[in-house]
Design a protein around this motif. Structure first.
Motif, mmCIF file in Angstrom:
data_model
loop_
_atom_site.group_PDB
_atom_site.id
_atom_site.type_symbol
_atom_site.label_atom_id
_atom_site.label_comp_id
_atom_site.label_asym_id
_atom_site.label_seq_id
_atom_site.Cartn_x
_atom_site.Cartn_y
_atom_site.Cartn_z
ATOM 1 N N GLU A 162 0.769 -1.185 -0.064
ATOM 2 C CA GLU A 162 -0.143 -0.138 -0.047
ATOM 3 C C GLU A 162 0.995 1.227 -0.170
ATOM 4 O O GLU A 162 0.524 2.307 -0.696
ATOM 5 N N LEU A 163 1.953 1.154 0.662
ATOM 6 C CA LEU A 163 3.001 2.163 0.621
ATOM 7 C C LEU A 163 3.438 2.608 -0.709
ATOM 8 O O LEU A 163 3.466 3.571 -0.994
ATOM 9 N N ASN A 166 1.223 4.566 -2.899
ATOM 10 C CA ASN A 166 0.840 5.739 -2.408
ATOM 11 C C ASN A 166 -0.390 5.748 -1.634
ATOM 12 O O ASN A 166 -1.344 6.755 -1.562
ATOM 13 N N ASN A 167 -0.954 4.726 -0.826
ATOM 14 C CA ASN A 167 -2.051 4.553 -0.187
ATOM 15 C C ASN A 167 -1.576 4.517 1.387
ATOM 16 O O ASN A 167 -1.724 3.672 2.107
ATOM 17 N N CYS A 168 -1.057 5.638 1.846
ATOM 18 C CA CYS A 168 -0.343 5.866 3.130
ATOM 19 C C CYS A 168 -1.216 5.597 4.341
ATOM 20 O O CYS A 168 -0.889 4.799 5.314
ATOM 21 N N SER A 171 -1.740 1.775 4.398
ATOM 22 C CA SER A 171 -0.585 1.346 4.577
ATOM 23 C C SER A 171 -0.252 1.389 6.267
ATOM 24 O O SER A 171 0.116 0.346 6.940
ATOM 25 N N GLN A 198 4.578 9.895 4.425
ATOM 26 C CA GLN A 198 3.855 9.975 3.270
ATOM 27 C C GLN A 198 2.492 10.676 3.438
ATOM 28 O O GLN A 198 2.001 11.573 2.411
ATOM 29 N N CYS A 199 1.797 10.497 4.452
ATOM 30 C CA CYS A 199 0.672 11.073 5.047
ATOM 31 C C CYS A 199 0.863 12.491 5.639
ATOM 32 O O CYS A 199 -0.155 13.091 6.261
#
Length: 400
Positions: A162-163, A166-168, A171, A198-199
């Motif tokens: 997920e990281l 780009n689905n932080c 993730s 990332q978030c």
């Protein structure tokens, strides 16, 4: 008589197949011996003969996949894992191997499906050994078996997938699950910190410190903590952390790149050149490193070295507009104005709205007394939002 004929035919078929099965088993045995000695090419060749003799030999496909991985042929290994699972579906060990390989090959949706399926399967015993590696440190960090790599590792991989996609937020949730099942693995915290970064979650720094508390020598955490510290403005602390890593592990390309960038930002151009040189000696494939070393060399008035570095950056990334811009600037400093216009033009070709390239090209045209071209470029740069010097406009666009 018909029944007897049928029995005779059945016996004949079984008898006929037995020599091929024995041949398959013998080649498989020789292949396993070769594998244990590190002769992976020989192992793959013998196991291939075993498969030729017995095309439904699932264990042979698994063995050949292992050999192909050792030979750095991941696509062929993946094909063999697929064939093995076609013959014997839902084999935990094989599915785990395929999931990891799919992740390494960046087939993220497929890897996600495999890891999700693994969560639903019973977790059997195995003697297969897997090597857990760091993203920043070469060599094996930890040896584990599938028995020790429990559901926490599955959630960890799902979090990494997920990281990477780009689905932080997702993730972080999955890495939370991994930590809930195993709160002693420093990499779980390091990777959750990356997801939090990332978030834009300020708790990222806390996770890096937790990773270092569990493993003071964890280079992933140290490296990323230094990066985060630099981003927050603590440059001295960041450089001290990166220097400590380099002293212990002098073969880490990423750490030299990070310290080189830090030194470049601080105006320590000599130190930046030294770090980028070390990084490029270890791995010359980074166009940004060539560019940044070129910028540092230009600041040190080494224009010939800077020009060579910019050229190397462009050779490695043909559409590297920033390298074209900077090489054009070096040519301008050398009063090679016509050649500079060529580089600025190439930058504009790859990025038509590149205001800085129009602006700099307008200055080059002015030096060549091409005022109409200089005026057109200056006006275009202004249209694109560039603050154009009024004196330049008066000189190249006198009628406006």
């Amino acid at each position: 008589m018909k029944a007897l004929a049928g029995i005779l035919i059945t016996v004949s078929v079984i008898t006929h197949a037995q020599p091929y099965l024995r041949i398959a088993e013998e080649h498989f045995r020789i292949g396993q011996i070769a594998y244990s000695k590190g002769a992976y090419g020989e192992a793959a060749a013998h196991v291939s003969k075993a498969i030729a003799a017995n095309p439904v030999y699932a264990e042979a496909y698994l063995a050949r996949a292992r050999a192909y991985e050792k030979l750095h042929e991941p696509e062929r290994a993946l094909m063999d894992y697929n064939l093995c699972l076609e013959i014997l579906p839902d084999q935990y060990e094989v599915l785990f191997s395929r999931a990891v390989l799919r992740y390494e090959l960046k087939f993220y949706p497929l890897a996600h499906d495999d890891f999700r399926q693994l969560l639903r399967l019973p977790h059997g015993e195995t003697n297969t050994v897997y090597y857990k590696q760091s993203a920043h440190q070469p060599g094996t960090v930890e040896i584990l078996t599938l028995h020790s790599s429990n559901k926490a590792q599955l959630y960890h991989y799902l979090g990494l997938i997920e990281l990477a996609m780009n689905n932080c937020g997702r993730s972080i949730q999955l890495l939370d699950s991994a930590i809930l099942l195993n709160n002693t693995d420093p990499d779980f915290y390091s990777n959750r910190a990356l997801a939090r970064q990332q978030c834009k979650d300020e708790q990222a720094i806390d996770d890096f410190y937790l990773a270092l508390k569990l493993d003071p020598d964890n280079e992933i955490a140290r490296h990323n903590l230094a990066v985060l510290t630099r981003q927050q403005g603590s440059t001295q602390e960041a450089e001290e952390t990166l220097t400590a890593i380099i002293e212990r592990h002098p073969k880490l390309t990423g750490t030299y790149l990070e310290r080189g960038y830090l030194r470049l930002q601080q105006g320590n151009y000599t130190g930046a050149v030294q770090d980028y040189t070390e990084a490029l000696t270890l791995d010359p494939s980074h166009p940004e490193a060539w560019l940044n070393r070129g910028i540092a060399r230009e600041k040190l008035n080494d224009h010939s070295g800077a020009f060579l570095d910019m050229t190397e950056a462009i050779d490695r990334q043909a559409n590297f507009v920033l390298a074209f811009l900077n090489r054009g600037n070096i040519l301008m400093a050398q009063k090679k104005y016509a050649r500079a216009t060529e580089d600025y033009t190439l930058a504009i070709l790859y990025e038509p709205d590149y205001a800085a390239a129009y602006y700099n090209r307008s200055i080059a045209w002015m030096q060549l007394n091409e005022y109409s071209k200089a005026c057109a470029d200056a006006l275009q740069a202004k249209k694109l939002g560039m603050a154009v010097d009024a004196a330049l406009l008066r000189k190249v666009c006198p009628s406006r």
